[in-house]
Scaffold this motif. Sequence first.
Motif, PDB file in Angstrom:
ATOM      1  N   SER A  83      74.025  35.564  72.767  1.00  0.00           N
ATOM      2  CA  SER A  83      72.937  36.184  72.060  1.00  0.00           C
ATOM      3  C   SER A  83      73.123  35.778  70.291  1.00  0.00           C
ATOM      4  CB  SER A  83      73.087  38.005  72.008  1.00  0.00           C
ATOM      5  OG  SER A  83      74.451  38.251  71.561  1.00  0.00           O
ATOM      6  N   LEU A  84      72.250  35.998  69.564  1.00  0.00           N
ATOM      7  CA  LEU A  84      72.183  35.841  68.320  1.00  0.00           C
ATOM      8  C   LEU A  84      71.315  36.444  67.633  1.00  0.00           C
ATOM      9  CD1 LEU A  84      73.337  34.106  65.713  1.00  0.00           C
ATOM     10  CD2 LEU A  84      71.392  32.403  66.195  1.00  0.00           C
ATOM     11  N   ASP A  85      71.782  37.485  66.713  1.00  0.00           N
ATOM     12  CA  ASP A  85      70.976  38.344  65.841  1.00  0.00           C
ATOM     13  C   ASP A  85      71.050  37.911  64.505  1.00  0.00           C
ATOM     14  OD1 ASP A  85      70.147  39.878  67.977  1.00  0.00           O
ATOM     15  OD2 ASP A  85      71.693  41.264  67.638  1.00  0.00           O
ATOM     16  N   LEU A  86      69.761  37.571  63.913  1.00  0.00           N
ATOM     17  CA  LEU A  86      69.812  37.126  62.341  1.00  0.00           C
ATOM     18  C   LEU A  86      68.973  37.664  61.479  1.00  0.00           C
ATOM     19  CD1 LEU A  86      70.385  34.269  60.681  1.00  0.00           C
ATOM     20  CD2 LEU A  86      68.295  33.189  61.798  1.00  0.00           C
ATOM     21  N   CYS A  87      69.410  38.140  60.552  1.00  0.00           N
ATOM     22  CA  CYS A  87      69.052  38.659  59.644  1.00  0.00           C
ATOM     23  C   CYS A  87      69.122  38.061  58.096  1.00  0.00           C
ATOM     24  CB  CYS A  87      69.660  40.137  59.469  1.00  0.00           C
ATOM     25  SG  CYS A  87      68.686  41.493  58.344  1.00  0.00           S
ATOM     26  N   TYR A 144      62.795  44.536  49.053  1.00  0.00           N
ATOM     27  CA  TYR A 144      63.240  43.299  49.806  1.00  0.00           C
ATOM     28  C   TYR A 144      64.084  43.370  50.643  1.00  0.00           C
ATOM     29  CZ  TYR A 144      60.951  40.315  46.096  1.00  0.00           C
ATOM     30  OH  TYR A 144      60.205  39.791  45.421  1.00  0.00           O
ATOM     31  N   MET A 145      63.959  42.822  51.933  1.00  0.00           N
ATOM     32  CA  MET A 145      64.940  42.846  53.034  1.00  0.00           C
ATOM     33  C   MET A 145      65.852  41.749  52.583  1.00  0.00           C
ATOM     34  SD  MET A 145      66.684  41.864  55.570  1.00  0.00           S
ATOM     35  CE  MET A 145      66.127  40.295  56.105  1.00  0.00           C
ATOM     36  N   HIS A 146      67.048  42.067  51.860  1.00  0.00           N
ATOM     37  CA  HIS A 146      67.772  41.022  51.066  1.00  0.00           C
ATOM     38  C   HIS A 146      68.986  40.643  51.829  1.00  0.00           C
ATOM     39  CE1 HIS A 146      69.012  38.819  47.251  1.00  0.00           C
ATOM     40  NE2 HIS A 146      67.883  38.530  47.606  1.00  0.00           N
ATOM     41  N   HIS A 147      69.346  41.067  53.059  1.00  0.00           N
ATOM     42  CA  HIS A 147      70.270  40.843  53.967  1.00  0.00           C
ATOM     43  C   HIS A 147      70.453  39.066  54.157  1.00  0.00           C
ATOM     44  CE1 HIS A 147      71.724  44.726  54.393  1.00  0.00           C
ATOM     45  NE2 HIS A 147      70.719  45.212  55.269  1.00  0.00           N
ATOM     46  N   LYS A 148      71.759  38.771  54.339  1.00  0.00           N
ATOM     47  CA  LYS A 148      71.964  37.335  54.963  1.00  0.00           C
ATOM     48  C   LYS A 148      73.206  37.426  55.665  1.00  0.00           C
ATOM     49  CE  LYS A 148      70.508  36.796  50.198  1.00  0.00           C
ATOM     50  NZ  LYS A 148      71.097  37.160  49.120  1.00  0.00           N
ATOM     51  N   ASN A 193      70.583  46.798  64.654  1.00  0.00           N
ATOM     52  CA  ASN A 193      69.718  47.441  65.504  1.00  0.00           C
ATOM     53  C   ASN A 193      68.846  48.509  65.015  1.00  0.00           C
ATOM     54  OD1 ASN A 193      70.691  46.146  67.769  1.00  0.00           O
ATOM     55  ND2 ASN A 193      72.443  47.352  67.915  1.00  0.00           N
ATOM     56  N   ARG A 194      69.361  49.164  63.882  1.00  0.00           N
ATOM     57  CA  ARG A 194      68.717  50.237  63.125  1.00  0.00           C
ATOM     58  C   ARG A 194      67.530  49.465  62.320  1.00  0.00           C
ATOM     59  NH1 ARG A 194      67.843  52.101  58.209  1.00  0.00           N
ATOM     60  NH2 ARG A 194      69.114  50.365  57.156  1.00  0.00           N
ATOM     61  N   LEU A 195      67.637  48.215  61.870  1.00  0.00           N
ATOM     62  CA  LEU A 195      66.459  47.666  61.137  1.00  0.00           C
ATOM     63  C   LEU A 195      65.457  47.118  62.327  1.00  0.00           C
ATOM     64  CD1 LEU A 195      68.295  45.734  58.286  1.00  0.00           C
ATOM     65  CD2 LEU A 195      66.854  47.866  58.206  1.00  0.00           C
ATOM     66  N   TRP A 196      65.886  46.572  63.263  1.00  0.00           N
ATOM     67  CA  TRP A 196      65.177  46.050  64.113  1.00  0.00           C
ATOM     68  C   TRP A 196      64.201  47.185  64.947  1.00  0.00           C
ATOM     69  CZ3 TRP A 196      64.057  41.216  65.388  1.00  0.00           C
ATOM     70  CH2 TRP A 196      63.242  40.895  66.667  1.00  0.00           C
ATOM     71  N   GLU A 197      64.637  48.410  65.286  1.00  0.00           N
ATOM     72  CA  GLU A 197      63.942  49.461  65.859  1.00  0.00           C
ATOM     73  C   GLU A 197      62.880  49.970  64.520  1.00  0.00           C
ATOM     74  OE1 GLU A 197      64.644  53.853  67.394  1.00  0.00           O
ATOM     75  OE2 GLU A 197      66.273  52.734  67.023  1.00  0.00           O
ATOM     76  N   ILE A 198      63.226  50.019  63.376  1.00  0.00           N
ATOM     77  CA  ILE A 198      62.285  50.693  62.343  1.00  0.00           C
ATOM     78  C   ILE A 198      61.176  49.672  62.026  1.00  0.00           C
ATOM     79  CG2 ILE A 198      63.814  52.385  61.340  1.00  0.00           C
ATOM     80  CD1 ILE A 198      64.244  50.483  59.159  1.00  0.00           C
ATOM     81  N   ASN A 199      61.542  48.405  62.379  1.00  0.00           N
ATOM     82  CA  ASN A 199      60.471  47.251  62.070  1.00  0.00           C
ATOM     83  C   ASN A 199      59.670  46.818  63.272  1.00  0.00           C
ATOM     84  OD1 ASN A 199      60.752  46.851  58.814  1.00  0.00           O
ATOM     85  ND2 ASN A 199      62.814  46.601  59.429  1.00  0.00           N
ATOM     86  N   ASP A 200      59.751  47.761  64.178  1.00  0.00           N
ATOM     87  CA  ASP A 200      59.160  47.399  65.645  1.00  0.00           C
ATOM     88  C   ASP A 200      57.515  47.398  65.258  1.00  0.00           C
ATOM     89  OD1 ASP A 200      57.731  47.226  68.063  1.00  0.00           O
ATOM     90  OD2 ASP A 200      59.197  48.724  68.754  1.00  0.00           O
TER      91      ASP A 200
END
Length: 211
Positions: A83-87, A144-148, A193-200
């Motif tokens: 797996s690779l989760d990329l933010c 902004y979603m400013h994560h890297k 996982n939190r961001l992935w869920e709320i941006n579904d």
Amino acid sequence: MMWKAVGLSLLAFSFTVEVLSWVRRRNKAKKILNEVIFFPSEMGCVEHLLGPSKLYPCFCALPHGVETSLSRLLRHLLSATSSLDLCVFAFSSIDLCRAVLALHKKGVIIRVLSDKDYIAITGSQIGYLRKAGICVRSDVGSVYMHHKFAVVDESLLITGSLNWTLTAVQGNMENLIVTMEPELVRPFIQEFNRLWEINDPARTLFNSTSA
């Protein structure tokens, strides 16, 4: 009796050496990866990492066989097996895009989360990821979603100031920390996982229709 005592001493010594050797091997195996990578990256060819170089040698003008900041980053990404989760805030680096596409082709499960205002900018590679069938979501918030950061196989974290852009890789003073420390990796897994869920998108559509 003397020879018996000598024999027992030699046996005990041999056992001690074997135990110490086992402990050293065990400690070495348990060693946790911690690495810092600074940018801008030195110039170097990365085709040996991204392409079938054994069959089709690269003849570009860039130096070959050199380790660079970019090649180190690519090696960590390409180590993914499951797996690779990329933010990432912005994603326009062709080399990094090729690495993600290569992982997707090998069957690695990939999730990408990016900023909604930067997904469609000129040079963005997000469209190529989507076209390949990789699941991509954009944030729905007003900031902004400013994560890297990236999480590889839920065990390796890559994070820092680096945007996944050609300018950042080759022209900016940037940094990355690569670590397998569970106490550091775990919060990033939870945040993704939190961001992935709320941006579904389905959740967003439901909220808009029920309002």
